[in-house]
Design a protein around this motif. Structure first.
Motif, PDB file in Angstrom:
ATOM      1  N   LEU A 104       0.822  -1.210   0.000  1.00 36.88           N
ATOM      2  CA  LEU A 104       0.000   0.000   0.000  1.00 36.88           C
ATOM      3  C   LEU A 104       0.856   1.261   0.000  1.00 36.88           C
ATOM      4  O   LEU A 104       0.530   2.248  -0.681  1.00 36.88           O
ATOM      5  N   ASP A 105       1.954   1.245   0.734  1.00 39.91           N
ATOM      6  CA  ASP A 105       2.833   2.407   0.783  1.00 39.91           C
ATOM      7  C   ASP A 105       3.476   2.649  -0.585  1.00 39.91           C
ATOM      8  O   ASP A 105       3.552   3.795  -1.052  1.00 39.91           O
ATOM      9  N   LEU A 106       3.930   1.590  -1.236  1.00 40.48           N
ATOM     10  CA  LEU A 106       4.531   1.734  -2.565  1.00 40.48           C
ATOM     11  C   LEU A 106       3.513   2.236  -3.584  1.00 40.48           C
ATOM     12  O   LEU A 106       3.819   3.093  -4.421  1.00 40.48           O
ATOM     13  N   LEU A 107       2.300   1.699  -3.516  1.00 41.90           N
ATOM     14  CA  LEU A 107       1.260   2.128  -4.445  1.00 41.90           C
ATOM     15  C   LEU A 107       0.892   3.594  -4.216  1.00 41.90           C
ATOM     16  O   LEU A 107       0.637   4.341  -5.164  1.00 41.90           O
ATOM     17  N   ARG A 108       0.863   4.011  -2.946  1.00 43.70           N
ATOM     18  CA  ARG A 108       0.584   5.415  -2.649  1.00 43.70           C
ATOM     19  C   ARG A 108       1.655   6.312  -3.261  1.00 43.70           C
ATOM     20  O   ARG A 108       1.351   7.350  -3.865  1.00 43.70           O
ATOM     21  N   GLN A 109       2.926   5.903  -3.138  1.00 43.04           N
ATOM     22  CA  GLN A 109       4.012   6.674  -3.732  1.00 43.04           C
ATOM     23  C   GLN A 109       3.857   6.775  -5.252  1.00 43.04           C
ATOM     24  O   GLN A 109       4.253   7.771  -5.866  1.00 43.04           O
ATOM     25  N   ALA A 110       3.291   5.729  -5.850  1.00 40.19           N
ATOM     26  CA  ALA A 110       3.116   5.698  -7.302  1.00 40.19           C
ATOM     27  C   ALA A 110       1.816   6.367  -7.756  1.00 40.19           C
ATOM     28  O   ALA A 110       1.513   6.365  -8.948  1.00 40.19           O
ATOM     29  N   GLY A 111       1.033   6.906  -6.795  1.00 43.42           N
ATOM     30  CA  GLY A 111      -0.173   7.640  -7.161  1.00 43.42           C
ATOM     31  C   GLY A 111      -1.465   6.867  -7.052  1.00 43.42           C
ATOM     32  O   GLY A 111      -2.493   7.294  -7.600  1.00 43.42           O
ATOM     33  N   TRP A 112      -1.455   5.751  -6.308  1.00 38.23           N
ATOM     34  CA  TRP A 112      -2.649   4.915  -6.182  1.00 38.23           C
ATOM     35  C   TRP A 112      -3.080   4.865  -4.718  1.00 38.23           C
ATOM     36  O   TRP A 112      -2.267   4.594  -3.843  1.00 38.23           O
ATOM     37  N   GLY A 151     -13.021   1.379  -1.011  1.00 37.66           N
ATOM     38  CA  GLY A 151     -12.713  -0.043  -1.107  1.00 37.66           C
ATOM     39  C   GLY A 151     -12.051  -0.474  -2.396  1.00 37.66           C
ATOM     40  O   GLY A 151     -11.804  -1.670  -2.601  1.00 37.66           O
ATOM     41  N   GLU A 152     -11.763   0.474  -3.286  1.00 39.54           N
ATOM     42  CA  GLU A 152     -11.142   0.134  -4.564  1.00 39.54           C
ATOM     43  C   GLU A 152      -9.917   1.011  -4.792  1.00 39.54           C
ATOM     44  O   GLU A 152      -9.947   2.215  -4.522  1.00 39.54           O
ATOM     45  N   LEU A 153      -8.835   0.385  -5.298  1.00 40.81           N
ATOM     46  CA  LEU A 153      -7.608   1.131  -5.570  1.00 40.81           C
ATOM     47  C   LEU A 153      -7.783   1.957  -6.838  1.00 40.81           C
ATOM     48  O   LEU A 153      -8.113   1.428  -7.897  1.00 40.81           O
ATOM     49  N   ARG A 154      -7.568   3.279  -6.704  1.00 41.22           N
ATOM     50  CA  ARG A 154      -7.750   4.181  -7.844  1.00 41.22           C
ATOM     51  C   ARG A 154      -6.634   5.208  -7.883  1.00 41.22           C
ATOM     52  O   ARG A 154      -5.964   5.469  -6.879  1.00 41.22           O
ATOM     53  N   ASP A 155      -6.462   5.815  -9.079  1.00 40.95           N
ATOM     54  CA  ASP A 155      -5.497   6.901  -9.199  1.00 40.95           C
ATOM     55  C   ASP A 155      -6.178   8.237  -8.910  1.00 40.95           C
ATOM     56  O   ASP A 155      -7.370   8.289  -8.561  1.00 40.95           O
ATOM     57  N   ALA A 156      -5.441   9.326  -9.064  1.00 43.35           N
ATOM     58  CA  ALA A 156      -5.977  10.655  -8.729  1.00 43.35           C
ATOM     59  C   ALA A 156      -7.176  11.019  -9.583  1.00 43.35           C
ATOM     60  O   ALA A 156      -8.037  11.794  -9.160  1.00 43.35           O
ATOM     61  N   ALA A 157      -7.248  10.460 -10.787  1.00 44.61           N
ATOM     62  CA  ALA A 157      -8.377  10.754 -11.678  1.00 44.61           C
ATOM     63  C   ALA A 157      -9.558   9.823 -11.440  1.00 44.61           C
ATOM     64  O   ALA A 157     -10.567   9.899 -12.149  1.00 44.61           O
ATOM     65  N   GLY A 158      -9.424   8.908 -10.476  1.00 41.36           N
ATOM     66  CA  GLY A 158     -10.510   7.990 -10.164  1.00 41.36           C
ATOM     67  C   GLY A 158     -10.529   6.721 -10.976  1.00 41.36           C
ATOM     68  O   GLY A 158     -11.459   5.920 -10.876  1.00 41.36           O
ATOM     69  N   ARG A 159      -9.501   6.517 -11.812  1.00 43.94           N
ATOM     70  CA  ARG A 159      -9.450   5.293 -12.634  1.00 43.94           C
ATOM     71  C   ARG A 159      -9.023   4.110 -11.766  1.00 43.94           C
ATOM     72  O   ARG A 159      -8.042   4.206 -11.006  1.00 43.94           O
ATOM     73  N   PRO A 160      -9.701   2.964 -11.873  1.00 41.07           N
ATOM     74  CA  PRO A 160      -9.365   1.809 -11.035  1.00 41.07           C
ATOM     75  C   PRO A 160      -8.081   1.119 -11.496  1.00 41.07           C
ATOM     76  O   PRO A 160      -7.701   1.186 -12.666  1.00 41.07           O
ATOM     77  N   PHE A 161      -7.434   0.464 -10.554  1.00 39.66           N
ATOM     78  CA  PHE A 161      -6.242  -0.338 -10.840  1.00 39.66           C
ATOM     79  C   PHE A 161      -6.747  -1.698 -11.337  1.00 39.66           C
ATOM     80  O   PHE A 161      -7.010  -2.614 -10.564  1.00 39.66           O
TER      81      PHE A 161
END
Length: 618
Positions: free
Chosen positions: A421-429, A434-444
């Motif tokens: 989770l920490d690595l994904l946060r650093q990468a913008g996720w 309940g769903e992993l998304r980027d800043a634009a709301g796109r799901p992983f």
């Protein structure tokens, strides 16, 4: 159960040091005809040797061995990219077609004359020349000529699979130098090229006149090998029959090999069905890759009554890489932090204990189990010097040292999930509702592609179990990947064209890595279809290390270049690795036998069925 180990391991490693590494002494003299050629140093077998050390010249001839493959086939031309070929023609070199030289699997990389009676090269190996044996014949009785050789090399180099065309681009000229001799001159400094030119299949030119070489076909190829194709049931089976008139049966490199009258391959929909056929006595050999299954599942009637026996065969080859590969052509996996997050979420320790009993070690680098593997900690000496110019281009851990997470004993490894989770946060996720998304709301979102026929190393059921546990873990990150199972033909089509996000990946590696590494990791594979570069890596440092391997000036230089490449691949975090075995586990019909001398490579192409035989009835 038989378990053969090398009798004198220190002697074996001295031999490896002699053959794998660059020896200090030069060739005996420039352009002197030789019976064999080694990548580095001298061949282990002197002129006039009687037979290969792992062959039994007293082995009886006759009988049948029934082998099996998963999937299907629609082509008898394995030398091109098109089609789904019957792989035994390619993976069992020397059965149907032959090359100028043949490899000894008891040495890291040494070739002995087969179709060629001699090989010549200069000290720097800027060219190589081969002279054909006058007695060499195709199975139809016609002579193998220099015209056949030159035509084969040109067709393979211009219309063949990328594994041939890549090397052909480094040949400046090919010219006939005598009635039975041909010379290749190179445009690139690379010691391995002189070896590779001796390993191409030689086809009969006249058979292909008026045909398109680069189109798949069920035309039966005419070869010069000890076997001919006897029967073909497209997609279901193929049989090879020993040629009683084989021209090379008395050669030292052939003596004691090719003992069965018939070698049959049957194709099965998946590995589970194939295993049931083996238990029922319909096929003769089963390779077991999972230690827990070897201990648990081999107590069926044929084992109990002695019709089937278990053999364990030691080897000293690298682990290679096995696991789930991430396709960096997909921007989702272009960030190394995302790839490391996937590795953190993959709780290998729990998976290994659950499915394999935890007996086999995990692959810690691409050359694990060999002296070529990167060592723990930071790079030092020549290895560090080679990597230094690329320091700012390589992900963390490449030079400083990289190791895989330990994982936990429970299904959910909370430490791994937190790290992911920490690595994904650093990468913008981030997790949103309940769903992993980027800043634009796109799901992983991504797809895991699997072959429903399984693979060489794992059954379909086993890979699916591994993936199912992984998918459950990913849900703790707010990721719900799609898992897609395809039949073998569809799977080959999609992976050849890199149409996947993540899939199962297996690549064997040898004790003498060289030019083939460009096909595995070179930048051309990012767009060139059919390469082994499934991860889509384009790393100049990797190609620089491969080039360094080709013209290394000494033992330490060669080893340092391979270890530096190993660091680049491993710290690149392209594959989520699983386990490997230091032995090969073969269950087989008790009527079959093989030599007690175990070759350096163990159970490797050239060992089974080539060295095996059927016991004579008492």
């Amino acid at each position: 159960m038989r378990f053969f180990k090398f009798a004198n391991e220190s002697a074996i490693w001295r031999r490896i040091a002699l053959c794998v590494c660059v020896a200090s002494m030069p060739l005996a003299s420039p352009a002197e005809p030789m019976h064999a050629i080694a990548m580095y140093g001298e061949p282990a077998l002197a002129p006039g040797f009687d037979h290969l050390p792992y062959a039994n010249p007293e082995a009886p001839k006759g009988g049948t061995i029934r082998l099996a493959e998963t999937g299907s086939f629609d082509s008898l031309n394995p030398w091109i990219l098109m089609g789904n070929p019957v792989w035994p023609i390619f993976t069992q070199p020397g059965l149907l077609t032959e090359s100028l030289m043949t490899r000894s699997i008891d040495e890291p990389f040494t070739l002995y004359g087969l179709l060629a009676e001699s090989v010549e090269t200069d000290p720097d190996r800027t060219w190589v020349e081969f002279t054909l044996r006058p007695e060499a014949r195709f199975s139809d009785g016609s002579p193998v000529t220099i015209e056949d050789v030159m035509w084969s090399y040109e067709m393979l180099g211009t219309k063949g699979h990328p594994r041939y065309t890549t090397v052909w681009s480094k040949v400046a000229t090919m010219q006939q130098t005598g009635p039975r001799s041909v010379r290749f001159t190179f445009n690139t400094p690379d010691r391995e090229l002189a070896m590779l030119m001796g390993m191409r299949p030689i086809l009969k030119k006249a058979q292909w006149q008026g045909r398109d070489f680069d189109r798949s076909s069920l035309m039966v190829p005419v070869g010069s090998g000890p076997y001919v194709i006897d029967r073909v049931d497209p997609g279901r089976s193929i049989s090879f029959r020993r040629n009683p008139d084989y021209w090379g049966r008395d050669l030292p490199v052939s003596r004691g090999l090719y003992n069965f009258d018939v070698i049959r391959y049957d194709y099965f929909a998946d590995a589970s069905t194939m295993f049931e056929a083996f238990k029922a006595g319909e096929i003769d050999v089963w390779r077991e890759l999972v230690a827990a299954r070897w201990d648990r599942d081999f107590d069926f009637p044929a084992i109990r009554d002695g019709r089937v026996v278990k053999s364990e065969i030691a080897h000293q080859r690298p682990s290679g890489i096995i696991g789930l590969v991430m396709n960096t052509r997909n921007p989702l996996f272009a960030d190394w932090r995302v790839r490391q997050a996937m590795i953190e979420a993959f709780n290998y320790r729990f998976i290994n204990m659950t499915l394999s009993g935890g007996k086999d070690p995990r692959i810690s680098s691409y050359f694990s189990n060999s002296e070529l593997a990167m060592e723990p900690g930071p790079a030092t000496g020549r290895e560090a010097e080679l990597l230094a110019p690329f320091a700012d281009q390589l992900p963390p851990g490449t030079i400083e040292g990289y190791s895989l997470p330990k994982g936990g004993t429970r299904a959910i490894d909370r430490e791994g999930i937190r790290a992911a989770l920490d690595l994904l946060r650093q990468a913008g996720w981030t997790v949103q509702d309940g769903e992993l998304r980027d800043a634009a709301g796109r799901p992983f979102a991504f797809e895991i592609l699997l072959n429903q026929s399984g693979s060489a190393m794992r059954t379909s059921a086993e890979t699916r179990q591994i993936v199912d546990i992984f998918v459950q873990s990913l849900r703790n990150l707010g990721i719900r990947p799609q898992v897609t199972l395809l039949d073998a033909a569809q799977y080959v089509e999609r992976t050849n064209n890199y149409q996947f996000d993540m899939t199962w990946y297996e690549r064997g590696l040898s004790l003498s890595p060289g030019n083939e590494q460009l096909l595995y990791w070179g930048h051309k594979g990012v767009t060139q279809t059919g390469s082994k570069n499934w991860m889509g890596m384009n790393v100049p440092a990797a190609e620089a290390m491969i080039a360094e391997m080709g013209h290394a000036g000494g033992a330490e230089d060669y080893r340092a270049a391979v270890r530096a490449l190993d660091r680049i691949l491993t710290a690149g975090r392209y594959v989520i690795p699983v386990s490997y075995s230091r032995i090969s586990r073969l269950a087989h019909a008790s009527r079959l036998d093989y030599p007690e001398k175990t070759p350096l490579y163990g159970d490797w192409p050239g060992f089974m069925p080539e060295t095996w035989w059927q016991k004579e009835k008492k």
